[in-house]
Motif scaffolding. Structure first.
Motif, short mmCIF file in Angstrom:
data_model
loop_
_atom_site.label_atom_id
_atom_site.label_comp_id
_atom_site.label_asym_id
_atom_site.label_seq_id
_atom_site.Cartn_x
_atom_site.Cartn_y
_atom_site.Cartn_z
N ILE A 86 36.88 37.91 44.98
CA ILE A 86 37.44 36.88 44.09
C ILE A 86 38.50 36.07 44.83
CG2 ILE A 86 38.83 36.52 42.02
CD1 ILE A 86 37.41 39.00 40.82
N ARG A 87 39.31 36.76 45.60
CA ARG A 87 40.34 36.06 46.36
C ARG A 87 39.71 35.07 47.33
NH1 ARG A 87 45.75 36.76 47.37
NH2 ARG A 87 45.72 38.56 45.99
N ALA A 88 38.63 35.48 48.00
CA ALA A 88 38.05 34.63 49.04
C ALA A 88 37.18 33.52 48.46
CB ALA A 88 37.22 35.49 50.00
N TYR A 89 36.55 33.76 47.29
CA TYR A 89 35.66 32.76 46.71
C TYR A 89 36.12 32.38 45.32
CZ TYR A 89 32.43 33.19 50.57
OH TYR A 89 31.87 33.15 51.82
N ALA A 236 29.64 40.72 37.83
CA ALA A 236 29.58 39.49 37.03
C ALA A 236 30.88 38.69 37.08
CB ALA A 236 29.23 39.84 35.58
N VAL A 237 32.02 39.39 37.04
CA VAL A 237 33.30 38.67 37.03
C VAL A 237 33.47 37.83 38.29
CG1 VAL A 237 35.82 38.92 36.98
CG2 VAL A 237 34.38 40.43 35.57
N SER A 238 33.14 38.45 39.44
CA SER A 238 33.36 37.71 40.69
C SER A 238 32.37 36.54 40.82
CB SER A 238 33.27 38.65 41.89
OG SER A 238 31.92 38.92 42.18
N ASP A 239 31.20 36.64 40.19
CA ASP A 239 30.24 35.53 40.21
C ASP A 239 30.76 34.35 39.41
OD1 ASP A 239 28.68 37.31 41.51
OD2 ASP A 239 27.09 37.41 40.00
N PHE A 244 36.99 30.67 34.67
CA PHE A 244 38.29 31.08 34.13
C PHE A 244 39.25 29.91 34.04
CE2 PHE A 244 36.52 35.10 35.20
CZ PHE A 244 37.22 36.06 34.48
N LYS A 245 40.24 30.06 33.15
CA LYS A 245 41.35 29.09 33.13
C LYS A 245 42.20 29.31 34.37
CE LYS A 245 41.85 27.67 28.44
NZ LYS A 245 42.34 28.01 27.12
N PRO A 246 42.88 28.27 34.85
CA PRO A 246 43.75 28.47 36.01
C PRO A 246 44.89 29.42 35.64
CG PRO A 246 43.51 26.14 35.44
CD PRO A 246 42.88 26.91 34.35
N ASN A 247 45.41 30.20 36.55
CA ASN A 247 44.95 30.35 37.92
C ASN A 247 43.71 31.20 37.96
OD1 ASN A 247 44.68 31.55 40.47
ND2 ASN A 247 46.86 31.61 40.85
N GLU A 248 42.54 30.63 38.30
CA GLU A 248 41.26 31.30 38.13
C GLU A 248 41.20 32.65 38.83
OE1 GLU A 248 41.59 28.18 39.22
OE2 GLU A 248 40.49 26.84 37.88
N ALA A 249 41.53 32.65 40.12
CA ALA A 249 41.34 33.85 40.92
C ALA A 249 42.21 34.99 40.38
CB ALA A 249 41.67 33.56 42.38
N ARG A 253 40.90 38.48 38.74
CA ARG A 253 41.23 39.80 39.31
C ARG A 253 41.74 40.73 38.23
NH1 ARG A 253 43.32 36.84 43.43
NH2 ARG A 253 45.46 37.42 42.99
N ILE A 254 42.58 40.18 37.34
CA ILE A 254 43.13 41.01 36.26
C ILE A 254 42.00 41.49 35.34
CG2 ILE A 254 44.60 40.96 34.21
CD1 ILE A 254 46.36 38.93 35.79
N VAL A 255 41.12 40.55 34.94
CA VAL A 255 40.03 40.92 34.04
C VAL A 255 39.14 41.97 34.68
CG1 VAL A 255 37.90 40.05 33.00
CG2 VAL A 255 40.05 38.81 32.69
#
Lengths: 608, 608
Positions: A86-89, A236-239, A244-249, A253-255
């Motif tokens: 998630i951080r990288a993409y 699925a989350v990372s796809d 997501f609403k900002p801050n997306e990443a 990660r939290i979800v």
């Protein structure tokens, strides 16, 4: 036209392009949207473990608890690893794109093939398990499970063709109801067990059958492999970070951590209680149904559990209906599958992908008799192949990009890649003969098909390219009207022919000299001054002499073309077509693959 | 192309029209050619009588002899009656033509419908009975009788598609062998019976079963009706008078008497001996087989009888393969059935009629389980309808034409018509519930279909007629090239368009403004100076905006036409078609029934 009305009824009116919109999700909505696939797997994962262990007798079922713990650890590792993705993409990193970026096209295609198979199986497995929840509550429906499954897939397909969106509103209620209901059942069940209020378990059906297996390492690994279906859907989350609403990443990660925690809790809780409440796998009733029945002693709460189980499984199946067409779109855009998957239909959805997915999943339900257990061995292999490739890609990514904390991130992804890789091999090996071989075989076949399609598109593009185009000399076009008689239909064709060329010829194939004489007489009167070429046919073939004449005209030079006009009268009713020689069809068929030949039907519409 | 090779193998090379020839038959050859259908019915006629009588117990079987005598008298009357037909129609008088001439179109069509059904049933019944002769000799084949029947029909169909002729050479050997063998069996059987050398008959299987019927008048009539199948085929001589050597009519009359005499002899002989040798109908063995086995005591002569029986039955089936297509040709020529039945194929035969006949007969064999007895009730009704109509026509003929001896000829035909008419009613009534209802229902349906087809052809002819044709004003033809991009395939279409019209327009449906910009850029460079019309499509539909534009152009006036050119590239392999949007097909489908619109594919052939 009737077909059109049918489509309108089921699919609805077209939606203009301008209405395409993008909803952004809060963390709470996002959990609802992305969790259904992963959480729904707790409905069958425990049962799949028990189903393997019971081969070594009811006494071996206790081993389900350490196996459950091992799987929970695996979930924690995979979740941590995907947090790095998630951080990288931050725009969303599906396995196909991430792998293609980092490990090259071939690896990306393997991930793509694994995912396509995986999405089809998600639908089939989830629907089969959802119907199992239903038939556990209402055993009378058990005999109809295949058709209920097909019906369910047809309904999901139709909804998606209409343009059902992954809206938080739709998903929130069932997902949270599922979490709350299951948490309630687990807490209540745990309390009953603690205080010894336990409903007595039914007599254990232990029969030391001949051929009973002992608890071997292989059996343990197979049980573990079966339980790994619990992990399906955590990616699925990372796809979907982009939704997501900002801050997306950060939100994603939290979800993802929430999802992991809930998944582990529910899965371990069910595994633990299933053992202590003496639930054993049975054909007509799921383990979760047995557990719920014993915890609540039947009644309304039992039915509620079955209902939310079924609901979340259907939602899980539904997520594949966005994932599959989206992946197909990427593959089509890159030219690896037919272009038709890259275009949106009337309702702004990728209709072709939706239809193919629904069709294949329904086919699987029918072939495997709507049986979850029969489908499971095919399921997890593809998921773990894509996990492994995706995590390995991340290792490569960190090595190349570096950045803050790249060292431990890379190590974490490396751990993820190694662990999921080992699990993939365990699954493929222990379930090979139970169906995993099919997936192992299918993936290289799909990749080969992707490459073939890609090469074809490249070939076509090159052949059609205007690059270095050298205008040839002007076309010499000969226009022939093929006639069998001279009536109003032919007259219309002759007049049309004169409108496109000053030098038209009529061509007649003579079968009977007497008829020729009569035609020539009419031609003198109505032939518009067009010359008539009469070809002799000793074998009564219409085509033979005409093709010879055509060859003669085409031999005049490379810039010569021949336009063949066929007068065709169109009857007013379908059955009347049967009453006329299909000469036009015959001629078209014979000329379809001729170069420099253009066939033109000039229709004459009959009124009755 | 593979299909073509297959056809070449089975059907052979085309035969030129000039090779059509007509063989004239001597009386001996003619008897061979025309007798097989009639004589072959002795293989099953006696059995059909016994099959009804046995319902009243084995004791009732003796009644077969008076019934046989009644049928022999009927044969004599019908033969005498048809001798008059030969006199009146020395070119051949089939029931359709004779009835249509004398009683009008409607009666002719009823005769035609009855005959078509009859020909199909001749094939099915003869083949089923032929296979029964085979399986009587080799009981192991009984289980495969349906497929043996279908195979046999396929072989006859193929032979006829190749152009098997009704040559005296082909028919003479089996027909005379049949007559001689059966005559031999009857004489030897009679002698054995006379001198009391009789092989003891097996114990009579008499069980006074419950529900056994008594010998009622209805049962006698039903037995008589069943035996009337012996008459099928006697009309063949009068249909084929034209094939005799001169003096045709005289020779045909002589042959018809021979045929009648042989038929009565064989039929009565078998009926008489079957009773005295105690043959009773059984599922797995025919009555003729039982008789032959008991007369010859098994051995080579028994197998010879079975072989010639099968052979003559197959020849009988084969005669329908000339009769059905010939009748279909007449009906097609008169516009009552599709024209396709009126044209000869590559091998000078009416291939369509042959194929339809073979297909329908095979279907009957499958539906009725290859069982002769199940087919018989359908069979005789059609035959007797055509007898009655044909004889009634002759009464009308003599009343109109008169001539030498018209009075007694008319009386003879009147007797024939009356007797066959009564028999027709007896058959229809006694066998109605056993299947005859199907034929009674089918005949009016077929006649209605004939009339519908006829009206359609008349309508078409009237609509296409040049009678009173008033040349309309010259055509204003707008040529549009439908483009989605500009590549070599489109360039070829543009160049073609310019060759047929000085004022071409390109039409582009815009889905994405960015793409439009790129296209317009290319168009400026390669567009040959042709104007480009860009149509907006808010719903991403290719067709909608284009159809609106088309309507606008067509509204300009009744003499306006629109030619739509679709550039289409043709892939080199079939599967590659799947990789391209079938836009051309879509557009053609949408415009198929539009008036004043001509769709032209300009193909661009890809090499790989």
């Amino acid at each position: 036209m009737k077909l059109h009305a049918l489509k309108l009824f089921f699919v609805g009116r077209p939606i203009p392009t301008a209405q395409a919109r993008h909803e952004r999700l809060t963390k709470r909505s996002a959990l609802a949207v992305f969790a259904s696939d992963a959480l729904s797997s707790v409905a069958y994962a425990t049962e799949e473990i028990l189903l393997v262990l019971v081969l070594a007798g009811v006494g071996a079922l206790v081993v389900s608890i350490p196996i459950g713990i091992a799987i929970s650890v695996l979930i924690a590792i995979v979740v941590s690893s995907y947090r790095q993705t998630i951080r990288a993409y931050p725009q969303g990193g599906g396995a196909y794109i991430v792998t293609k970026d980092n490990l090259g096209t071939m690896a990306g295609l393997i991930a793509g093939a694994a995912l396509l198979i995986d999405y089809v199986l998600t639908v089939a497995v989830s629907v089969a398990a959802g119907i199992a929840a239903l038939t556990s509550a209402f055993p009378a429906l058990f005999a109809y499970r295949i058709w209920l499954g097909v019906l369910c897939i047809a309904a999901i397909t139709t909804a998606n063709l209409r343009g059902l969106r992954e809206s938080g509103r739709l998903f929130a209620a069932p997902t949270y109801l599922f979490i709350v209901s299951f948490a309630g059942m687990l807490v209540y069940g745990f309390v009953r067990w603690m205080f010894g209020w336990e409903t007595p378990a039914p007599p254990a059906p232990e029969v030391v059958a001949e051929g009973m297996q002992s608890v071997s390492v292989f059996l343990l690994l197979r049980a573990f492999a079966s339980g790994c279906t619990a992990l399906t859907g955590v990616e699925a989350v990372s796809d979907g970070v982009g939704a997501f609403k900002p801050n997306e990443a950060r939100n994603a990660r939290i979800v993802l951590v929430w999802l992991g925690a809930i998944l582990i809790t529910l899965f371990m809780g069910i595994t633990f209680l299933a053992h202590h409440y003496g639930a054993v796998p049975r054909v007509e009733e799921t383990v979760v149904s047995q557990l719920a029945r014993r915890v609540f002693g039947g009644g309304l709460l039992y039915y509620e559990i079955q209902a939310v189980t079924m609901l979340i499984l259907i939602l899980a199946a539904n997520t594949s209906f966005s994932d599959f067409p989206r992946l197909a779109f990427f593959l089509a855009r890159d030219g690896f599958i037919p272009r038709q998957f890259g275009t949106r239909g009337d309702r702004l959805v990728f209709s072709n992908g939706i239809l193919i997915l629904g069709g294949l999943a329904a086919l699987l339900i029918v072939i495997f008799g709507g049986d979850t257990h029969a489908l499971i061995p095919l399921y997890a292999v593809g998921v773990f192949i894509s996990f492994t490739l995706s995590q390995s890609s991340m290792v490569r990514h960190w090595l190349r990009v570096r950045g803050v904390g790249w060292g431990w991130r890379c190590a974490l992804n490396g751990l993820g890649a190694t662990v999921t890789g080992v699990v993939m091999i365990v699954i493929a090996a222990t379930k090979f003969t139970h169906g995993a071989w099919l997936v192992v075989l299918l993936i290289p076949l799909l990749v080969a098909a992707f490459m073939t399609v890609h090469r074809h598109y490249a070939d076509v593009a090159q052949q059609l390219s205007m690059e270095g185009y050298d205008p040839p000399p002007p076309i010499q076009n000969t226009v022939l009207v093929l006639v069998g008689d001279l009536h109003k239909g032919v007259e219309a064709a002759l007049r049309y022919a004169q409108s496109i060329s000053p030098s038209v010829k009529g061509v007649y194939v003579e079968l009977d000299p007497e008829k020729t004489r009569r035609l020539e007489e009419k031609w003198g009167k109505w032939g518009l001054g067009i010359p008539l070429v009469v070809l002799n046919s000793p074998y009564r073939s219409l085509l033979g002499p005409f093709l010879d004449y055509l060859d003669h005209l085409l031999a005049l030079g490379e810039n010569h073309m021949v336009t063949i006009i066929i007068p065709e009268f169109i009857p007013s009713r379908w059955w009347q077509h049967l009453l006329h020689n299909q000469t036009a069809l015959l001629v078209k068929g014979a000329l379809l693959f001729r170069e420099r030949v253009v066939v033109v039907d000039v229709p004459f519409h009959l009124k009755r």
